[in-house]
Each structure stands twice: as structure tokens, then as C-alpha cells.
Design an enzyme around this catalytic site. Structure first.
Site, mmCIF file in Angstrom:
data_model
loop_
_atom_site.group_PDB
_atom_site.id
_atom_site.type_symbol
_atom_site.label_atom_id
_atom_site.label_comp_id
_atom_site.label_asym_id
_atom_site.label_seq_id
_atom_site.Cartn_x
_atom_site.Cartn_y
_atom_site.Cartn_z
ATOM 1 N N GLU A 202 70.367 5.520 41.500
ATOM 2 C CA GLU A 202 70.683 4.416 40.597
ATOM 3 C C GLU A 202 71.682 4.842 39.521
ATOM 4 O OE1 GLU A 202 67.494 1.953 39.274
ATOM 5 O OE2 GLU A 202 66.425 2.096 41.159
ATOM 6 N N LYS A 335 61.509 -8.631 41.758
ATOM 7 C CA LYS A 335 62.488 -8.187 42.743
ATOM 8 C C LYS A 335 62.464 -9.200 43.888
ATOM 9 C CE LYS A 335 61.938 -3.142 42.135
ATOM 10 N NZ LYS A 335 61.115 -1.973 42.585
HETATM 11 P P1 PGA Z 1 63.037 1.139 44.447
HETATM 12 O O1 PGA Z 1 63.077 1.593 42.923
HETATM 13 O O2 PGA Z 1 64.054 0.076 44.620
HETATM 14 O O3 PGA Z 1 63.349 2.400 45.199
HETATM 15 O O4 PGA Z 1 61.637 0.647 44.699
HETATM 16 C C1 PGA Z 1 63.155 0.696 41.861
HETATM 17 C C2 PGA Z 1 61.885 0.691 41.057
HETATM 18 O O5 PGA Z 1 60.914 1.393 41.396
HETATM 19 O O6 PGA Z 1 61.801 -0.026 40.073
HETATM 20 ZN ZN ZN Z 2 59.550 0.665 39.744
#
Ligand code: PGA
Ligand code: ZN
Length: 421
Positions: A202, A335
Site C-alpha cells: 500500500e 470495503k
Molecule cells: P487487505 O488489507 O486489502 O489486504 O485486506 C487492507 C486492510 O486490512 O485494511
Molecule cells: Zn484491515
């Protein structure tokens, strides 16, 4: 009305295959690309991968075929502005609660492209056409990744994200400037003077430390070097522990470096961070099914810090309901690909708001330059967003989209008031 749906395989920010979908109407088209997690939770809608040898099993040709063969016939002929109706029809066609038959990546691909096509067809910006009620939403307060560990980095640090929250910033552009200065100061501290430090999935830096206190101290030093105060009202801290991913369910222990600690010790540790640092948000401090541990932690620190459920809640309306009833957290990560449709994600967001919780719209660790979540956060006045660091174009696409919305909309900046509790 929707006249056609197409899908094909593209590559995401880790170079892995993912699904891109285009929805056509007579008045405009929309394209959406599905993101992918690495530290995924067990309760997320299920992403479909081909298996086999191609792309190490990570191909998405079957999900693409599901869009063309099964979802296009469901979508064609429906009004493109009827997001909820289309989404319900897509989920019905799949027929499973976790969208595992066709794949959540197939379903969300169509759902997201419908949202974008609706904006195009009605000639409105996406943050307007996605809004549940008229009137501009605010630009969300960002939490910005500075240091990365866990499954996102080749680090000894088990904890996934150390982030800053520019609570002292009065505008969104000022929040980004603050984050840039802190990130640059962190790069100077961690680099060897000649080369920049490595970045993780990220865009956060990979620190050469194994324990959380050392990472928090590095963050505090970078904040001071940048000319700010590490303080709850200037540059505050946030952490995504992502504890599920170093929790051993058989022994019920958390692997922190050389030691394996139990739930009680994990709770003590989080409570000590809250006391020692200007920490305003703690995500996934305990494993995804430890409801009792979460409740205990909420009793202990829930009135002082935002307790943010990611793997615990998985953008799932039923899990959110249980969490609200039990008072085990006060904020939910949103998400869209955990939910599987735009409508389900929006429902979780709105339910959180109705319960007085803080929703935090979030990217995944595997992303593309699709910026839909930036518009979603403004449309629903979510108040907070989590995109990653100020690096890598798949992150900047979203930060930059918010700069564009900030220029053209007058909904203001959510600022520190968006944080729970
Ligand atoms: P991930 O990480 O997209 O690998 O799940 C993002 C998060 O954990 O917030
Ligand atoms: Zn997370």
C-alpha cells in the site's frame, strides 16, 4: 436501460489478475475494476479464482465468463439508475449468501460498472449520482499509511499498518500536505541517506523494527521532524493490527515476534498503546471471531478510541448488526468487495451511521486506478477514508479524485469530528 455488459481480465497493483467490467447504455457507459485483499477475512464475500497453473491459479477467466454468460442477461433491459434493483437481481442470480457460485468479483464488477454507467447516463458526477439524498457530502478525513508490516510487507513487524490521521488539518488539501511531510520525514529516518526505503503493497515504508512500540516511536519522530506534534489534535496515530493474520486459532495465541500472547495480553497491549501514544483509531486488534475479546476491549478503551472492525465485520450487514447489539466496536471499515455489491456496502455504511458508528470507506491492498470508493465516501458522507500511503498510482488515483471533488463540490471537509467515539 442497460443494453450490454462486457468483462475481461486485467492486472491489479500486485500484478495479479482481476475483473474489469463495462456496462453500456444508450446514453453512456461505465467501467469498474474489482480490487483484491491479501489479509482477507473469513467472512468476506468470496472472490472466485480459476486455480490451475495459469497465473499461479489466480486467473479470473471463470469470473469473467460468469459476467458474460450469467450476469449480462440479468442486467440487460433494467434501468441503469436502479442500482438496488440491479444489485438484488445479480445476487439472486448467484443464489448464495457469500456470492461464491459466480464469484463476488464477478458480481461486484457489474454492480460497480452500473454505478459508473448511471453517472455517465445522467451526466452527473459519480459522488452525486451515488448519493442517497441530494446535497453535497463532505470530503472524508483520510487515515494515511506510513509504515507497513504483516502480510503487506517483507517486514519482521507482524502488525499491518501504522497510519497518521491529520486531525489538525482544516481542509482536505492541507491534510494531504501534512501527510506528505510526515511521509517524507519517515523516508529520511528509514533510508540510508542515498536510497529511499522500500515500499510495501500500500506504499507504506517497511521499517527495520519488529515491535509496535518501536514503530510508534519512529512515527512520532517523523511527525516531529516534519514540524508537527504527535498529538490527538495535530497529527494523530491509527493502527491496523490485522490480528487475525498472526492469531493461531488452535492455541488461541497471537504471535508477536518471539512471544505468543493470549487474548488478555493483547488487550493489555492495545490499552497501553492508547495510553502511551496519540492513538485515535485501532483496527482489528483481535481475531475476527473473538466477539468476547472485542467486547472486553470495548469496555476498557471504547470511550477513548475508535475501535474499527474490518475482518470482524467484513462489510456484512448481519455481522454489523450483531456488533452494534453487543457494543463491541464503534466503527466499521466499508470495503465494497467484501460486501459484493454497491448496495450492500451502502447499506452497511448507512446502518453504521444510524447507530452512531463511524464508517470508514476503504481500499484493498490490491487495487487499480479505479477511484469509485472516493466518490462513494463523499456520496454517503462517510466522514473517513483509508486508501494506503501517498505513493503508488493506484492509491493516488483515489487521493487525487478527492482533490478533484474538493475543487468542484462545496460539501466541506469532515475533519477530526468524523472519528468515533
Ligand atoms: P487487505 O488489507 O486489502 O489486504 O485486506 C487492507 C486492510 O486490512 O485494511
Ligand atoms: Zn484491515
Amino acid at each position: 436501460d442497460i443494453v450490454g455488459v462486457d468483462a475481461w481480465e486485467v492486472l491489479d497493483s500486485r500484478g495479479d489478475p482481476t475483473v474489469r467490467v463495462r456496462v453500456d447504455t444508450a446514453d453512456g457507459s461505465g467501467t469498474f475494476t474489482v480490487p483484491a485483499g491479501a489479509s482477507t477475512g473469513a467472512h468476506e464475500a468470496v472472490e472466485r479464482r480459476d486455480g490451475g497453473d495459469r497465473y499461479g491459479g489466480r486467473g479470473v477467466r471463470e469470473a469473467v465468463a460468469a459476467v458474460r454468460d450469467e450476469l449480462e442477461p440479468v442486467a440487460v433491459g433494467r434501468p441503469v439508475t436502479d442500482q438496488r434493483g440491479v444489485d438484488e437481481a445479480l445476487a439472486d442470480r448467484d443464489g448464495t449468501a457469500d456470492l461464491s457460485r459466480l464469484g463476488a468479483n464477478a458480481v461486484l464488477g457489474v454492480s460497480g460498472a452500473v454505478a459508473r454507467a448511471a453517472a455517465a447516463a445522467t451526466d452527473r458526477p459519480l459522488y452525486e449520482s451515488l448519493a442517497p439524498s441530494p446535497g453535497p457530502g463532505s470530503i472524508p478525513l483520510p487515515m494515511i499509511n506510513v509504515l507497513s508490516g504483516g502480510l503487506h510487507a517483507a517486514a519482521d513487524l507482524p502488525i499491518q499498518d501504522f497510519l497518521i490521521v491529520p486531525t489538525g488539518a482544516e481542509t482536505y488539501p492541507e491534510a494531504l500536505e501534512t501527510a506528505w511531510a510526515v511521509r517524507r520525514a519517515a523516508a529520511k529516518r528509514l533510508g540510508d541517506g542515498e536510497h529511499p526505503p522500500s515500499v510495501a503493497d500500500e506504499g507504506g515504508f517497511v521499517p527495520d523494527v519488529a515491535d509496535a512500540d518501536a514503530a510508534f516511536e519512529t512515527l512520532a519522530g517523523a511527525v516531529r521532524d516534519a514540524g508537527f506534534e504527535p498529538a490527538r489534535d495535530d497529527v494523530a496515530f491509527a493502527v491496523d493490527v490485522a490480528a487475525t493474520h498472526f492469531h493461531d486459532p488452535d492455541r488461541d495465541r497471537y504471535a508477536l515476534g518471539d512471544t505468543a500472547v493470549d487474548r488478555g495480553a493483547m488487550i493489555d497491549r492495545v490499552a497501553s498503546w492508547v495510553g502511551d501514544y496519540p492513538l485515535v483509531s485501532v483496527e482489528d486488534p483481535l481475531a475476527e471471531d473473538d466477539w468476547e475479546g472485542w467486547a472486553r476491549l470495548a469496555d476498557r478503551v471504547g470511550d477513548r478510541v475508535q475501535l474499527l472492525g474490518d475482518d470482524l465485520l467484513a462489510t456484512n450487514p448481519d455481522r454489523l448488526e450483531r456488533a452494534v447489539d453487543g457494543g463491541v466496536a464503534n466503527a466499521v471499515l466499508v470495503k465494497p468487495n467484501q460486501a459484493g455489491t454497491i448496495t450492500r456496502a451502502r447499506r452497511v455504511l448507512e446502518r453504521a451511521q444510524a447507530a452512531g458508528w463511524a464508517p470508514v470507506v476503504s481500499a484493498r491492498s490490491g487495487e487499480t486506478c479505479d477511484s469509485t470508493i472516493a466518490d462513494l465516501a463523499v456520496a454517503c458522507d462517510a466522514g473517513q477514508i483509508k486508501i494506503g500511503s501517498l505513493a503508488r498510482s493506484e492509491r493516488l488515483a483515489k487521493y487525487n479524485r478527492l482533490l478533484g471533488i474538493d475543487r468542484s463540490s462545496d460539501g466541506g471537509f469532515a475533519g477530526a469530528a468524523a472519528l468515533a467515539p
